[in-house]
Scaffold this motif. Sequence first.
Motif, PDB file in Angstrom:
ATOM      1  N   GLN A 261      15.826   1.815  12.941  1.00 39.78           N
ATOM      2  CA  GLN A 261      16.376   3.171  12.921  1.00 39.78           C
ATOM      3  C   GLN A 261      17.577   3.293  13.850  1.00 39.78           C
ATOM      4  OE1 GLN A 261      12.805   5.267  14.019  1.00 39.78           O
ATOM      5  NE2 GLN A 261      12.248   5.719  11.891  1.00 39.78           N
ATOM      6  N   GLY A 262      17.500   2.653  15.022  1.00 38.11           N
ATOM      7  CA  GLY A 262      18.621   2.676  15.952  1.00 38.11           C
ATOM      8  C   GLY A 262      19.857   2.025  15.358  1.00 38.11           C
ATOM      9  N   MET A 263      19.669   0.884  14.667  1.00 36.36           N
ATOM     10  CA  MET A 263      20.806   0.205  14.052  1.00 36.36           C
ATOM     11  C   MET A 263      21.388   1.027  12.908  1.00 36.36           C
ATOM     12  SD  MET A 263      22.975  -2.173  13.995  1.00 36.36           S
ATOM     13  CE  MET A 263      22.305  -2.958  15.456  1.00 36.36           C
ATOM     14  N   LEU A 264      20.532   1.673  12.118  1.00 39.03           N
ATOM     15  CA  LEU A 264      21.024   2.519  11.028  1.00 39.03           C
ATOM     16  C   LEU A 264      21.795   3.728  11.573  1.00 39.03           C
ATOM     17  CD1 LEU A 264      17.988   2.475   8.558  1.00 39.03           C
ATOM     18  CD2 LEU A 264      20.160   1.251   8.339  1.00 39.03           C
ATOM     19  N   LEU A 265      21.322   4.297  12.689  1.00 42.71           N
ATOM     20  CA  LEU A 265      22.038   5.402  13.318  1.00 42.71           C
ATOM     21  C   LEU A 265      23.391   4.923  13.830  1.00 42.71           C
ATOM     22  CD1 LEU A 265      22.234   8.290  14.351  1.00 42.71           C
ATOM     23  CD2 LEU A 265      20.952   7.587  16.387  1.00 42.71           C
ATOM     24  N   LYS A 266      23.413   3.744  14.432  1.00 45.50           N
ATOM     25  CA  LYS A 266      24.671   3.169  14.928  1.00 45.50           C
ATOM     26  C   LYS A 266      25.637   2.937  13.769  1.00 45.50           C
ATOM     27  CE  LYS A 266      26.219  -0.193  18.364  1.00 45.50           C
ATOM     28  NZ  LYS A 266      26.480   0.807  19.404  1.00 45.50           N
ATOM     29  N   TYR A 267      25.109   2.462  12.654  1.00 44.20           N
ATOM     30  CA  TYR A 267      25.936   2.262  11.457  1.00 44.20           C
ATOM     31  C   TYR A 267      26.508   3.585  10.952  1.00 44.20           C
ATOM     32  CZ  TYR A 267      26.568   2.414   6.395  1.00 44.20           C
ATOM     33  OH  TYR A 267      27.048   2.693   5.139  1.00 44.20           O
ATOM     34  N   ALA A 268      25.664   4.616  10.896  1.00 45.62           N
ATOM     35  CA  ALA A 268      26.107   5.919  10.394  1.00 45.62           C
ATOM     36  C   ALA A 268      27.218   6.504  11.266  1.00 45.62           C
ATOM     37  CB  ALA A 268      24.926   6.885  10.314  1.00 45.62           C
ATOM     38  N   VAL A 269      27.057   6.409  12.586  1.00 45.44           N
ATOM     39  CA  VAL A 269      28.077   6.925  13.500  1.00 45.44           C
ATOM     40  C   VAL A 269      29.354   6.092  13.392  1.00 45.44           C
ATOM     41  CG1 VAL A 269      28.648   7.390  15.907  1.00 45.44           C
ATOM     42  CG2 VAL A 269      26.353   7.862  15.063  1.00 45.44           C
ATOM     43  N   THR A 270      29.204   4.769  13.255  1.00 46.09           N
ATOM     44  CA  THR A 270      30.372   3.900  13.087  1.00 46.09           C
ATOM     45  C   THR A 270      31.113   4.246  11.805  1.00 46.09           C
ATOM     46  OG1 THR A 270      29.313   2.087  14.288  1.00 46.09           O
ATOM     47  CG2 THR A 270      31.142   1.506  12.853  1.00 46.09           C
ATOM     48  N   LEU A 271      30.378   4.500  10.740  1.00 46.02           N
ATOM     49  CA  LEU A 271      30.995   4.873   9.464  1.00 46.02           C
ATOM     50  C   LEU A 271      31.766   6.184   9.602  1.00 46.02           C
ATOM     51  CD1 LEU A 271      31.438   4.341   6.474  1.00 46.02           C
ATOM     52  CD2 LEU A 271      29.244   5.474   6.014  1.00 46.02           C
ATOM     53  N   LEU A 272      31.164   7.159  10.267  1.00 47.84           N
ATOM     54  CA  LEU A 272      31.841   8.432  10.498  1.00 47.84           C
ATOM     55  C   LEU A 272      33.111   8.231  11.326  1.00 47.84           C
ATOM     56  CD1 LEU A 272      31.867  11.568  10.372  1.00 47.84           C
ATOM     57  CD2 LEU A 272      30.528  11.537  12.495  1.00 47.84           C
ATOM     58  N   ALA A 273      33.000   7.453  12.406  1.00 48.76           N
ATOM     59  CA  ALA A 273      34.159   7.200  13.260  1.00 48.76           C
ATOM     60  C   ALA A 273      35.231   6.402  12.525  1.00 48.76           C
ATOM     61  CB  ALA A 273      33.723   6.456  14.521  1.00 48.76           C
ATOM     62  N   ALA A 274      34.816   5.467  11.655  1.00 52.45           N
ATOM     63  CA  ALA A 274      35.779   4.694  10.866  1.00 52.45           C
ATOM     64  C   ALA A 274      36.549   5.614   9.919  1.00 52.45           C
ATOM     65  CB  ALA A 274      35.058   3.606  10.079  1.00 52.45           C
ATOM     66  N   CYS A 275      35.867   6.625   9.364  1.00 51.92           N
ATOM     67  CA  CYS A 275      36.563   7.611   8.514  1.00 51.92           C
ATOM     68  C   CYS A 275      37.557   8.420   9.348  1.00 51.92           C
ATOM     69  CB  CYS A 275      35.542   8.532   7.847  1.00 51.92           C
ATOM     70  SG  CYS A 275      34.538   7.716   6.577  1.00 51.92           S
ATOM     71  N   GLY A 276      37.167   8.735  10.598  1.00 59.33           N
ATOM     72  CA  GLY A 276      38.106   9.411  11.490  1.00 59.33           C
ATOM     73  C   GLY A 276      39.309   8.539  11.797  1.00 59.33           C
ATOM     74  N   LEU A 277      39.078   7.234  11.985  1.00 58.26           N
ATOM     75  CA  LEU A 277      40.179   6.293  12.220  1.00 58.26           C
ATOM     76  C   LEU A 277      41.073   6.203  10.998  1.00 58.26           C
ATOM     77  CD1 LEU A 277      41.472   4.193  14.117  1.00 58.26           C
ATOM     78  CD2 LEU A 277      39.914   2.496  13.137  1.00 58.26           C
ATOM     79  N   LEU A 278      40.471   6.233   9.819  1.00 61.17           N
ATOM     80  CA  LEU A 278      41.252   6.263   8.575  1.00 61.17           C
ATOM     81  C   LEU A 278      42.191   7.461   8.549  1.00 61.17           C
ATOM     82  CD1 LEU A 278      41.972   6.118   5.474  1.00 61.17           C
ATOM     83  CD2 LEU A 278      39.749   7.207   5.078  1.00 61.17           C
ATOM     84  N   LEU A 279      41.683   8.639   8.891  1.00 58.30           N
ATOM     85  CA  LEU A 279      42.499   9.856   8.839  1.00 58.30           C
ATOM     86  C   LEU A 279      43.629   9.809   9.869  1.00 58.30           C
ATOM     87  CD1 LEU A 279      39.594  12.417   8.374  1.00 58.30           C
ATOM     88  CD2 LEU A 279      41.332  11.817   6.682  1.00 58.30           C
ATOM     89  N   LEU A 280      43.346   9.278  11.056  1.00 52.72           N
ATOM     90  CA  LEU A 280      44.406   9.139  12.062  1.00 52.72           C
ATOM     91  C   LEU A 280      45.459   8.131  11.606  1.00 52.72           C
ATOM     92  CD1 LEU A 280      42.695   9.163  15.582  1.00 52.72           C
ATOM     93  CD2 LEU A 280      44.209  10.873  14.599  1.00 52.72           C
ATOM     94  N   THR A 281      45.006   7.012  11.038  1.00 54.98           N
ATOM     95  CA  THR A 281      45.937   5.998  10.531  1.00 54.98           C
ATOM     96  C   THR A 281      46.772   6.561   9.387  1.00 54.98           C
ATOM     97  OG1 THR A 281      44.358   4.256  11.126  1.00 54.98           O
ATOM     98  CG2 THR A 281      46.117   3.658   9.600  1.00 54.98           C
ATOM     99  N   ALA A 282      46.139   7.348   8.520  1.00 54.88           N
ATOM    100  CA  ALA A 282      46.860   7.967   7.415  1.00 54.88           C
ATOM    101  C   ALA A 282      47.915   8.942   7.933  1.00 54.88           C
ATOM    102  CB  ALA A 282      45.875   8.682   6.494  1.00 54.88           C
ATOM    103  N   LEU A 283      47.572   9.702   8.970  1.00 49.55           N
ATOM    104  CA  LEU A 283      48.535  10.642   9.552  1.00 49.55           C
ATOM    105  C   LEU A 283      49.732   9.900  10.141  1.00 49.55           C
ATOM    106  CD1 LEU A 283      49.310  13.521  10.370  1.00 49.55           C
ATOM    107  CD2 LEU A 283      47.921  13.228  12.434  1.00 49.55           C
TER     108      LEU A 283
END
Length: 375
Positions: A261-283
């Motif tokens: 569960q801890g690893m899945l939570l870490k994955y979910a937060v990483t995925l969310l942050a990666a989407c944030g990085l995508l939006l910053l890179t796109a900007l």
Amino acid sequence: MRRLIIFEFRKIMILRVWISIAGGLAIAIFYFISFYPSGTNSLLVVNKEKPEVIAAHTGPIQPELALKYAPRLKEEYAEDSVGSKEQKMTRILEQRYAASAYSLDLFNKNLNDLRGQKALLERQDQGSYVLKDVTKRLSMLEGIRPPGFYVTNDWGSLYRFFSIPGVGNMLIGLILVFALAPLYSGEANYRMDSLILSSKNGRLKIVTAKLLAGFIVTGGFVTLFYGVCILFSCLPFGFVGWNAPLNSYFVESPYDLTQLQGMLLKYAVTLLAACGLLLLTALISALFRSSLSTLGLAACLVMLPYFSLPGVVGDWIDFLPSGVIMSTSLIEKYVSYNIFGIPILHLTVSIVSVIVIGVIATLLLPKAFERRLKA
């Protein structure tokens, strides 16, 4: 719209991007294979050779066994000791058990210290933020299972790979910005940006399609990367310890989660942050005509968390998407912030921060691309 998204996806996933993804996966696979135990140098080997003995020890710490094995802590590191295979495996088991018992003692000591602090603060100032913070932390720790003895070496390799100074999160960030840097700036190479911007009705549609294609690439890559790492780290050992309490590896973790569960939570937060990085890179890509400039600036954002900057700047870096991806205090330990007199956990603040940054970047992106009309 679907065809346009597929077209933009293919523009992103060119040969060099596929090669970089393959290279990142190869590095990850090599990392986990290189840490596979050989001979008798790991508790994983003991578990494989003597599963019935490990099963008899697995679970909450047994006081009589903890007392019996305690002297092992004063001996040399069992994995490096000499002797027959049988002797070495016995020493590894007993020393690891003694270490788990010591972690339980630290956990209980921490609880007692927090109870003492709470009692003292209640007599001094019942409305203080410190009291609220101590009460919150104590409540979380009292609500989880105490650390016990479990075989979690394979999960430990995963957490080390996805933490500073681990290379996993750095690879995710760098490969993503390498793939996404030309998202908008790449159109300038063929003067397609002028053509896109001259189409008033299709302008927003193309900008949106590019972004959606970027989300597909980001989600697919992060999921693939985490999936491969989990398989190569845990599958060879039968996912042993997947249901062990998270605090049996992270003693200071306040979350009532298992290793999986801890690893899945870490994955979910990483995925969310990666989407944030995508939006910053796109900007950034929308602001610059040069893909190389976009890549350089975006790569700097990825690498910023590796540098210790003083003052407020250093603190804020932790809440950038790249900082959240590389954070080692999301689930590993209790960290809180004073938000209007209320203790808010680092995990919560990080998630909110990424969402806010993503929303701002999304709102600015179309205007940033359209400003090229005036350039």
